[in-house]
Design a protein around this motif. Structure first.
Motif, PDB file in Angstrom:
ATOM      1  N   VAL A 246      25.908  84.898  76.911  1.00 51.70           N
ATOM      2  CA  VAL A 246      26.996  84.328  77.713  1.00 51.70           C
ATOM      3  C   VAL A 246      28.308  84.300  76.925  1.00 51.70           C
ATOM      4  O   VAL A 246      29.379  84.618  77.446  1.00 51.70           O
ATOM      5  CB  VAL A 246      26.609  82.903  78.179  1.00 51.70           C
ATOM      6  CG1 VAL A 246      27.836  82.097  78.559  1.00 51.70           C
ATOM      7  CG2 VAL A 246      25.635  82.991  79.353  1.00 51.70           C
ATOM      8  N   LEU A 247      28.215  83.975  75.638  1.00 51.52           N
ATOM      9  CA  LEU A 247      29.437  83.889  74.821  1.00 51.52           C
ATOM     10  C   LEU A 247      30.053  85.261  74.563  1.00 51.52           C
ATOM     11  O   LEU A 247      31.223  85.356  74.204  1.00 51.52           O
ATOM     12  CB  LEU A 247      29.133  83.186  73.493  1.00 51.52           C
ATOM     13  CG  LEU A 247      28.860  81.685  73.600  1.00 51.52           C
ATOM     14  CD1 LEU A 247      28.587  81.096  72.230  1.00 51.52           C
ATOM     15  CD2 LEU A 247      30.023  80.953  74.269  1.00 51.52           C
ATOM     16  N   LEU A 249      30.347  87.590  76.931  1.00 52.80           N
ATOM     17  CA  LEU A 249      30.925  88.127  78.175  1.00 52.80           C
ATOM     18  C   LEU A 249      32.458  88.172  78.174  1.00 52.80           C
ATOM     19  O   LEU A 249      33.040  89.201  78.537  1.00 52.80           O
ATOM     20  CB  LEU A 249      30.405  87.333  79.385  1.00 52.80           C
ATOM     21  CG  LEU A 249      28.897  87.458  79.672  1.00 52.80           C
ATOM     22  CD1 LEU A 249      28.510  86.579  80.857  1.00 52.80           C
ATOM     23  CD2 LEU A 249      28.516  88.911  79.946  1.00 52.80           C
ATOM     24  N   PRO A 250      33.146  87.083  77.767  1.00 47.98           N
ATOM     25  CA  PRO A 250      34.616  87.147  77.825  1.00 47.98           C
ATOM     26  C   PRO A 250      35.186  88.300  76.997  1.00 47.98           C
ATOM     27  O   PRO A 250      36.083  89.019  77.451  1.00 47.98           O
ATOM     28  CB  PRO A 250      35.040  85.780  77.264  1.00 47.98           C
ATOM     29  CG  PRO A 250      33.886  84.879  77.557  1.00 47.98           C
ATOM     30  CD  PRO A 250      32.664  85.742  77.375  1.00 47.98           C
ATOM     31  N   ALA A 253      34.742  91.590  78.835  1.00 48.20           N
ATOM     32  CA  ALA A 253      35.645  91.746  79.981  1.00 48.20           C
ATOM     33  C   ALA A 253      37.065  92.052  79.520  1.00 48.20           C
ATOM     34  O   ALA A 253      37.774  92.865  80.123  1.00 48.20           O
ATOM     35  CB  ALA A 253      35.630  90.479  80.835  1.00 48.20           C
ATOM     36  N   ALA A 261      34.142  88.880  83.765  1.00 47.95           N
ATOM     37  CA  ALA A 261      32.674  88.808  83.656  1.00 47.95           C
ATOM     38  C   ALA A 261      32.290  87.332  83.630  1.00 47.95           C
ATOM     39  O   ALA A 261      32.860  86.557  82.855  1.00 47.95           O
ATOM     40  CB  ALA A 261      32.183  89.516  82.401  1.00 47.95           C
ATOM     41  N   THR A 262      31.359  86.960  84.505  1.00 52.66           N
ATOM     42  CA  THR A 262      31.039  85.547  84.709  1.00 52.66           C
ATOM     43  C   THR A 262      29.542  85.362  84.916  1.00 52.66           C
ATOM     44  O   THR A 262      28.933  86.106  85.684  1.00 52.66           O
ATOM     45  CB  THR A 262      31.754  85.018  85.976  1.00 52.66           C
ATOM     46  OG1 THR A 262      33.124  85.391  85.933  1.00 52.66           O
ATOM     47  CG2 THR A 262      31.621  83.507  86.094  1.00 52.66           C
TER      48      THR A 262
ATOM     49  N   ALA B 227      35.137  83.544  90.609  1.00 51.93           N
ATOM     50  CA  ALA B 227      34.798  84.386  89.458  1.00 51.93           C
ATOM     51  C   ALA B 227      35.601  85.681  89.411  1.00 51.93           C
ATOM     52  O   ALA B 227      35.709  86.311  88.360  1.00 51.93           O
ATOM     53  CB  ALA B 227      33.303  84.714  89.482  1.00 51.93           C
ATOM     54  N   MET B 232      40.431  85.905  82.783  1.00 50.44           N
ATOM     55  CA  MET B 232      39.590  85.349  81.712  1.00 50.44           C
ATOM     56  C   MET B 232      40.356  84.313  80.891  1.00 50.44           C
ATOM     57  O   MET B 232      39.776  83.310  80.459  1.00 50.44           O
ATOM     58  CB  MET B 232      39.071  86.473  80.802  1.00 50.44           C
ATOM     59  CG  MET B 232      38.195  87.519  81.486  1.00 50.44           C
ATOM     60  SD  MET B 232      36.788  86.842  82.419  1.00 50.44           S
ATOM     61  CE  MET B 232      35.761  86.236  81.078  1.00 50.44           C
ATOM     62  N   ARG B 235      40.667  80.433  82.298  1.00 49.73           N
ATOM     63  CA  ARG B 235      39.452  79.739  82.718  1.00 49.73           C
ATOM     64  C   ARG B 235      39.140  78.537  81.831  1.00 49.73           C
ATOM     65  O   ARG B 235      39.551  78.491  80.673  1.00 49.73           O
ATOM     66  CB  ARG B 235      38.248  80.695  82.647  1.00 49.73           C
ATOM     67  CG  ARG B 235      38.392  81.866  83.559  1.00 49.73           C
ATOM     68  CD  ARG B 235      37.225  82.829  83.413  1.00 49.73           C
ATOM     69  NE  ARG B 235      37.331  83.846  84.455  1.00 49.73           N
ATOM     70  CZ  ARG B 235      36.291  84.455  85.009  1.00 49.73           C
ATOM     71  NH1 ARG B 235      35.059  84.145  84.621  1.00 49.73           N
ATOM     72  NH2 ARG B 235      36.469  85.349  85.943  1.00 49.73           N
ATOM     73  N   ASP B 237      35.537  77.502  81.628  1.00 48.50           N
ATOM     74  CA  ASP B 237      34.171  77.757  82.095  1.00 48.50           C
ATOM     75  C   ASP B 237      33.209  76.821  81.360  1.00 48.50           C
ATOM     76  O   ASP B 237      32.992  76.953  80.159  1.00 48.50           O
ATOM     77  CB  ASP B 237      33.826  79.227  81.809  1.00 48.50           C
ATOM     78  CG  ASP B 237      32.436  79.624  82.288  1.00 48.50           C
ATOM     79  OD1 ASP B 237      31.553  78.740  82.392  1.00 48.50           O
ATOM     80  OD2 ASP B 237      32.237  80.830  82.543  1.00 48.50           O
ATOM     81  N   LEU B 239      30.122  76.622  81.253  1.00 44.25           N
ATOM     82  CA  LEU B 239      28.969  77.277  80.613  1.00 44.25           C
ATOM     83  C   LEU B 239      29.348  77.854  79.251  1.00 44.25           C
ATOM     84  O   LEU B 239      28.542  77.848  78.316  1.00 44.25           O
ATOM     85  CB  LEU B 239      28.407  78.369  81.525  1.00 44.25           C
ATOM     86  CG  LEU B 239      27.209  79.157  80.991  1.00 44.25           C
ATOM     87  CD1 LEU B 239      26.049  78.230  80.625  1.00 44.25           C
ATOM     88  CD2 LEU B 239      26.750  80.201  82.002  1.00 44.25           C
ATOM     89  N   GLN B 240      30.584  78.325  79.121  1.00 44.46           N
ATOM     90  CA  GLN B 240      31.026  78.819  77.815  1.00 44.46           C
ATOM     91  C   GLN B 240      30.983  77.693  76.781  1.00 44.46           C
ATOM     92  O   GLN B 240      30.514  77.875  75.656  1.00 44.46           O
ATOM     93  CB  GLN B 240      32.438  79.407  77.914  1.00 44.46           C
ATOM     94  CG  GLN B 240      32.520  80.718  78.696  1.00 44.46           C
ATOM     95  CD  GLN B 240      31.831  81.872  77.989  1.00 44.46           C
ATOM     96  OE1 GLN B 240      31.916  82.009  76.774  1.00 44.46           O
ATOM     97  NE2 GLN B 240      31.129  82.685  78.762  1.00 44.46           N
ATOM     98  N   ALA B 243      27.261  76.723  76.124  1.00 44.16           N
ATOM     99  CA  ALA B 243      26.543  77.736  75.343  1.00 44.16           C
ATOM    100  C   ALA B 243      26.891  77.593  73.861  1.00 44.16           C
ATOM    101  O   ALA B 243      26.026  77.699  72.984  1.00 44.16           O
ATOM    102  CB  ALA B 243      26.888  79.136  75.849  1.00 44.16           C
ATOM    103  N   ALA B 273      26.617  82.921  91.789  1.00 41.79           N
ATOM    104  CA  ALA B 273      26.977  84.031  90.902  1.00 41.79           C
ATOM    105  C   ALA B 273      28.490  84.255  90.858  1.00 41.79           C
ATOM    106  O   ALA B 273      29.034  84.631  89.830  1.00 41.79           O
ATOM    107  CB  ALA B 273      26.277  85.312  91.360  1.00 41.79           C
ATOM    108  N   ILE B 276      32.825  80.360  88.844  1.00 42.19           N
ATOM    109  CA  ILE B 276      32.859  79.960  87.439  1.00 42.19           C
ATOM    110  C   ILE B 276      32.246  78.567  87.317  1.00 42.19           C
ATOM    111  O   ILE B 276      32.631  77.658  88.055  1.00 42.19           O
ATOM    112  CB  ILE B 276      34.319  79.934  86.926  1.00 42.19           C
ATOM    113  CG1 ILE B 276      34.912  81.346  86.983  1.00 42.19           C
ATOM    114  CG2 ILE B 276      34.388  79.372  85.506  1.00 42.19           C
ATOM    115  CD1 ILE B 276      36.428  81.355  86.812  1.00 42.19           C
ATOM    116  N   PRO B 277      31.254  78.380  86.427  1.00 46.73           N
ATOM    117  CA  PRO B 277      30.623  77.067  86.301  1.00 46.73           C
ATOM    118  C   PRO B 277      31.643  75.968  86.012  1.00 46.73           C
ATOM    119  O   PRO B 277      32.471  76.089  85.105  1.00 46.73           O
ATOM    120  CB  PRO B 277      29.667  77.248  85.116  1.00 46.73           C
ATOM    121  CG  PRO B 277      29.300  78.698  85.167  1.00 46.73           C
ATOM    122  CD  PRO B 277      30.586  79.395  85.578  1.00 46.73           C
TER     123      PRO B 277
END
Lengths: 410, 410
Positions: A246-247, A249-250, A253, A261-262, B227, B232, B235, B237, B239-240, B243, B273, B276-277
């Motif tokens: 996940v880390l 993805l940014p 992108a 990318a998400t 999303a 980018m 954001r 996010d 989840l970022q 994580a 999907a 963005i979380p």
């Protein structure tokens, strides 16, 4: 000429949007997935509004709601979708349906039936929030592109798409009947879902290109085990692997222009506090307006996922959905721009970072997409908001274009 | 003297364990949370086995199943728990109950009633898999340590613990009645849930210390948004952020001897999907056998979570549960060791990395915990397995210790 069309009531559009947004499968926030009783309730409400406006309504085999005005001939189709994401706002999708309805209501009341037929559509399952594999199911059905294999895909409750359709009263076997071959063109009005128009103080966006989109399902398998007795060095914690992916993805992108990318869907199993995660299921949404960039970004995300195999993880990836970037019709775009000018609305050309039913239609008929500003660019969240005057402008410009194409010309 | 006790049938213990493991709330894997109809079903099955062994059975106010032999006096309590984690194996908890049952069944059949009373207990909600805040609810109730405030904690379906108890037929107001003040000592047999015994080829583990445990609830809030349309760089996010925190946990745990840190429960919202979380909820399970290490590890995880605020995230943390390390009774440990020797079973002293009901009892009465090897050290997963001969050894050694304490002495 456009000025001769009576003014559309933006407050009425907004009132109806908020009335629709009350219909949700969740008690505390808006989620209206397709083929649920709540979608049926929303559809019945829309049907009554369509009828009040003077449209003759019907449901197609996919569950799309259609309202028609005018006689035989090639149809100008306008509309958007009626399903929502989980935790949605009140404007994504339905704003396009109700702006289209307001435009037609005004034109029919003032000018009577059109010379060439016009139809308004409220489509199912654009978001794929219930069946991620079946995004754009409604528009794909209209265009004859609904893959029957997807009828066996399942929602989180393991209900198949075929079963969900049947439960809602639609026969999956009749899906091909939804296909239309009599379309002349397609118009969609939609909130921008981004910050550009608001940031630049411009009232309308005429979309040239809709970004391409891929959805990659990634499953990472480690070893579930007791959280207290398994030394840190003897673990294969699936969440550790997934977090690392996940880390990345940014950075992946950012290598491509206007790409994203998400990992919006990220599920950890078994999910107990005292159990080391044995499996993580991720849906990675990636987008780019350039077709080559889109393909490369997808490959690099797939490679990043499989690189976890070197650490001992089991990794499977599957491209769940892929939509190429779509170039919209220059002629219809110019018409919208001209009508905006005549109505003294400022407008700009732009790229859509979001997928829309419009990009499916663009592959078969001349198609246009008109963006409205939304507050702070927020969307897919309860804060989503578009002002009444912006809703009115969208409907007004659409009405002007429709007037020219279906009432004045032919 | 121990040798005069007939041999316990390990295959029978294992057969009963697998029969119990069929009772689950999930169709495809074992999950038996407390106060569910399935727990009731398992309890009724256990009750019938307790009765067959000659124990007089009763349920206490918390829902713990008790089977008693012998007359008045200070009670030797043996047992473990009957609830399971989600996706569990067939041995965690119930192996201790059924080894205890096999030991008592053998002693009662061969020697008749004990001089001093012995009770076997199958306890509720040790795992906290339904009510994470209420782990050890059964043993806490027996010890008068069940915090009534926890009656209002909720499961994933928003059902309160009080409601769940009532639904299962237990009056939360009567919970204090479950308290026991007549206990002389507590014995628990349990699978090791780790690889040490198997790795060293040793048949039994006599536990000196049970590691301390904390559960920190961490909630990380970002900005939910579309999303595709949110660049980018604009954001937040969730989840970022989450994580990044998860990846820091192993390093933090490795700073302390025999410590662990695990994010077993990790939920992403809204979970679509293409969104963005906006929020991630984590339960971090951390453990250390040294009390100072445990406190420091908890503080450092809490600080690591709050450090995300510097990146703009909203962060809240709450210590959901905290259990100090427990030192078990040296005398009872020596007795188990001696019985193992007399039965020619190899044994070793060890630390338990898992929490057990035993650590609650250890605070009030002399308590002992006997570990059995389990295959590959796997636990809290379907692969969990202990061999019939190992189950038999545990029951045999327990029987020998019980014989000396309740049949022979007084």
């Amino acid at each position: 000429m456009c000025k001769s069309i009576p003014t559309v009531d933006g407050a009425e559009i907004q009132r109806r949007l908020h009335e629709l947004a009350q219909i949700s499968v969740l008690p505390d926030r808006l989620w209206r997935p397709s083929y649920t009783p709540q979608e049926g309730q929303a559809r019945r409400l829309l049907t009554s509004w369509f009828a009040q406006a003077g449209l003759s309504t019907r449901l197609d085999a996919a569950g799309n709601l259609l309202g028609r005005a005018g006689g035989a001939g090639q149809v100008t189709l306008i509309g958007s979708h009626m399903d929502t994401v989980k935790g949605a706002g009140a404007y994504d999708g339905t704003a396009g349906v109700l702006c289209g309805l307001a435009a037609l209501q005004t034109l029919l009341a003032h000018f009577g039936p059109p010379r060439a037929p016009v139809e308004l559509v409220a489509m199912v399952e654009e978001e794929g929030s219930r069946f991620p594999d079946a995004s754009f199911w409604g528009s794909r059905s209209i265009l004859g592109q609904a893959d029957p294999a997807l009828l066996s895909c399942r929602d989180e409750a393991e209900v198949t798409l075929a079963q969900a359709m049947a439960d809602a009263g639609f026969d999956p076997a009749r899906l091909p009947d939804a296909r239309r071959t009599d379309l002349a063109r397609y118009f969609e009005v939609h909130i921008e879902q981004g910050p550009v128009l608001e940031h630049r103080g411009i009232q309308l966006g005429v979309v040239d290109t809709i970004t391409g989109l891929g959805t990659l399902a990634v499953e990472i398998t480690g070893r579930a085990n007791h959280a207290g007795t398994t030394p840190m060095d003897l673990r294969l914690d699936a969440l550790q692997g997934a977090a690392g992916l996940v880390l990345r993805l940014p950075g992946l992108a950012r290598r491509f222009q206007n790409a994203t990318a998400t990992a919006g869907s990220f599920q950890v199993f078994p999910g107990s506090a005292n159990v080391i995660p044995g499996r993580v299921s991720i849906l990675v949404d990636y987008r780019a307006p350039d077709p080559d960039d889109l393909a490369r970004l997808g490959r690099e995300i797939d490679q990043a996922a499989h690189s976890l195999e070197a650490e001992g993880y089991g990794v499977t990836t599957q491209l769940r959905m892929s939509l190429p970037p779509a170039r919209l019709d220059r002629g219809l775009g110019a018409l919208l721009e001209q009508c905006a000018d005549e109505l003294s609305c400022s407008s700009m050309h732009m790229i859509s970072g979001a997928g829309h039913d419009c990009q499916l239609f663009a592959g078969q008929v001349p198609s246009a997409l008109l963006f409205l500003p939304c507050r702070d660019g927020r969307s897919h969240c309860p804060e989503e908001y578009a002002a009444p005057e912006d809703l009115a402008r969208g409907a007004q410009v659409l009405a002007a274009a429709l007037y020219r194409l279906a009432w004045q010309e032919t």
